[in-house]
Enzyme design. Sequence first.
Site, PDB file in Angstrom:
ATOM      1  N   LYS A 108      17.521  82.529  47.773  1.00 63.26           N
ATOM      2  CA  LYS A 108      16.288  82.151  47.026  1.00 63.26           C
ATOM      3  C   LYS A 108      15.266  80.774  47.289  1.00 63.26           C
ATOM      4  O   LYS A 108      16.076  80.413  48.408  1.00 63.26           O
ATOM      5  CB  LYS A 108      16.638  82.112  45.389  1.00 63.26           C
ATOM      6  CG  LYS A 108      17.749  82.911  44.772  1.00 63.26           C
ATOM      7  CD  LYS A 108      17.814  83.095  42.966  1.00 63.26           C
ATOM      8  CE  LYS A 108      18.626  83.589  43.159  1.00 63.26           C
ATOM      9  NZ  LYS A 108      17.664  84.757  42.496  1.00 63.26           N
ATOM     10  N   ARG A 114      25.772  92.917  39.793  1.00 62.49           N
ATOM     11  CA  ARG A 114      25.526  94.223  39.151  1.00 62.49           C
ATOM     12  C   ARG A 114      27.097  94.621  40.205  1.00 62.49           C
ATOM     13  O   ARG A 114      27.325  95.018  40.019  1.00 62.49           O
ATOM     14  CB  ARG A 114      24.173  94.942  39.917  1.00 62.49           C
ATOM     15  CG  ARG A 114      24.182  95.298  41.465  1.00 62.49           C
ATOM     16  CD  ARG A 114      22.774  95.406  41.518  1.00 62.49           C
ATOM     17  NE  ARG A 114      21.459  94.754  40.579  1.00 62.49           N
ATOM     18  CZ  ARG A 114      20.136  95.162  41.498  1.00 62.49           C
ATOM     19  NH1 ARG A 114      19.715  95.823  41.557  1.00 62.49           N
ATOM     20  NH2 ARG A 114      19.100  94.094  40.690  1.00 62.49           N
TER      21      ARG A 114
HETATM   22  N1  BES Z   1      20.483  85.615  38.239  1.00 67.15           N
HETATM   23  C1  BES Z   1      19.268  86.147  38.900  1.00 67.15           C
HETATM   24  C2  BES Z   1      18.957  87.329  37.839  1.00 67.15           C
HETATM   25  C3  BES Z   1      17.358  86.091  37.113  1.00 67.15           C
HETATM   26  C4  BES Z   1      16.751  85.338  38.902  1.00 67.15           C
HETATM   27  C5  BES Z   1      18.106  85.911  36.365  1.00 67.15           C
HETATM   28  C6  BES Z   1      15.734  84.874  37.892  1.00 67.15           C
HETATM   29  C7  BES Z   1      16.726  84.572  36.069  1.00 67.15           C
HETATM   30  C8  BES Z   1      15.818  84.066  36.151  1.00 67.15           C
HETATM   31  C9  BES Z   1      19.941  87.757  39.803  1.00 67.15           C
HETATM   32  O1  BES Z   1      21.640  87.768  40.526  1.00 67.15           O
HETATM   33  C10 BES Z   1      18.857  88.410  41.040  1.00 67.15           C
HETATM   34  O2  BES Z   1      18.910  87.336  41.526  1.00 67.15           O
HETATM   35  N2  BES Z   1      17.928  89.255  40.367  1.00 67.15           N
HETATM   36  C11 BES Z   1      17.348  89.468  41.299  1.00 67.15           C
HETATM   37  C12 BES Z   1      17.142  90.908  41.516  1.00 67.15           C
HETATM   38  C13 BES Z   1      16.620  91.691  42.713  1.00 67.15           C
HETATM   39  C14 BES Z   1      16.915  91.003  44.599  1.00 67.15           C
HETATM   40  C15 BES Z   1      16.144  93.368  43.242  1.00 67.15           C
HETATM   41  C16 BES Z   1      15.615  89.449  40.640  1.00 67.15           C
HETATM   42  O3  BES Z   1      15.951  89.572  39.353  1.00 67.15           O
HETATM   43  O4  BES Z   1      14.841  88.765  41.452  1.00 67.15           O
HETATM   44 MN    MN Z   2      20.836  86.868  42.677  1.00 66.91          MN
END
Ligand code: BES
Ligand code: MN
Length: 493
Positions: free
Chosen positions: A275, A349
């Site tokens: 990230k 997931r």
């Molecule tokens: N934990 C995150 C989701 C999230 C992101 C929650 C920002 C709150 C704030 C999750 O694991 C994630 O990174 N999801 C990605 C999925 C994508 C790569 C398909 C997302 O939402 O960007």
């Molecule tokens: Mn994630």
Amino acid sequence: MKFSLVNESPRLVQTECLVIGVTAGGDLSASAQDIDAASGGKISSLLETGDIETGLGKTTLLHGLNGLAASRVLVVGCGKQEKLNPSRFDRACQAGGTVLRDRAFTRCHVSLHDLEFEDSDPRWRLRQAALAVHRANYLYTVTKAPKDEAPVPLKAASFSGDESQEAILVEAEGFALGFAKARLLGDLPPNICNPAYLAQEASSIANQYDKVELDLLEEEHMAELGMDALLGVSRGSSNAAKLIVLKYSGGPTDQQPIVLVGKGVTFDSGGLSLKPSENMMQMKYDMCGAASVLGAFVSCAKLQLPINLICIVAAVENMPDADAYRPGDVLTSMSGKTIEVLNTDAEGRMVLCDALTYSEKFNPRAVIDVATLTGAAVVALGHHASGLISNDDELAEDLIAAGDAIVDRAWRMPLWDEYQSQLDTPFADMKNIGGMSAGMLTAACFLSRFMEDQNWAHMDIAGSAWKWGCDDGATGRPCGLLTQYLIDQSANS
Ligand code: BES
Ligand code: MN
Ligand code: ZN
């Protein structure tokens, strides 16, 4: 915080602060009338001159009123009478609670709940007032000692009412306990609250309450079960994954349990699909799904509800490492379905699918998973509603009704077949991302493939689990919704 009932007119209650509500355009509540009469009409004259604010969440603290045993009166504005509804009432109560905390009162007497409004039940108003005051007085102290001048949470709150309302306060205390647990777990830093910490927490819950048992699955056991999707995520971390299974047996042995499954990613760096650093620290909250199901479990055990409940927490950390899972890897889940990993940041997931498959062995009547799953949930619903996706209309309706009742609201989104093809790949049964559009829904589609034979609901709480962009931290949501649902189910079983 201790809750109690006092069956006396407010003017006679000796306390640091009396708390009443007022609206614009409505009649004075019974307690406001009592204080008004005792003080020679002070409340009504200050309302008339505009020196008491009636706007929603505006507060006015009055000192030195004649005729009262209490030192002060806190008047909480509840907005226009005709606009007053459950969520606005909740906001007003919360505003009152915040002043009580910031003023460092230790005791107060609350009569907010005798403010009437359309379609609202006095018992409900009492419970909400108690919960809101409790919620506003939460203070995180684990890694920061409170300074002398810092706000001090209330030690005790009394509410106007008689013994017939005792059960409501007992219920509110049950709610509050689980909810505070959920919030604290969310706020803890990821170097403290790691998978082992969550496991320890579960073990202390099991020791503390009757009818509770803990089954803790270590990585070897998960490997034997074939949970390679979950273990794939955990591989990059030096903190071993834990699958926490708490069982509460409050119902008849032959009653099918409700299963709650929580995403417990104690830190989500994104893994090799790292990230950006800007908001990465927020990913300590990526275990808020786990926190909320543990909180609801605690409330259920505290209230000794007559149901069977299983709580499964998939506790892992998502880190980059030489041994981390990679984009392009194909992993086989416990169900036997293969998953092509196209983004290691879509880890929630991966972890949940194995936990969901594991839940089937309990022959559940309903499975509800709770997860900070997608940024897309925040885009779709912002911070006021949790996203709800379900393959069962009755379950979805029950959860939405529970959320409305406790003002911890969820909004249903579709689980249509049309979205499923976004997960197609030539290299596996599915890929772990579904592209730009409808990210919350394709994540739910992914999970649905592991719950084909179950009544299942998924809650995406990425927007509701913590307060973004300010220092307020975890909300504990949707612990209240879940606990309300369990109470409703107890009544129906
Ligand atoms: N934990 C995150 C989701 C999230 C992101 C929650 C920002 C709150 C704030 C999750 O694991 C994630 O990174 N999801 C990605 C999925 C994508 C790569 C398909 C997302 O939402 O960007
Ligand atoms: Mn994630
Ligand atoms: Zn995540």
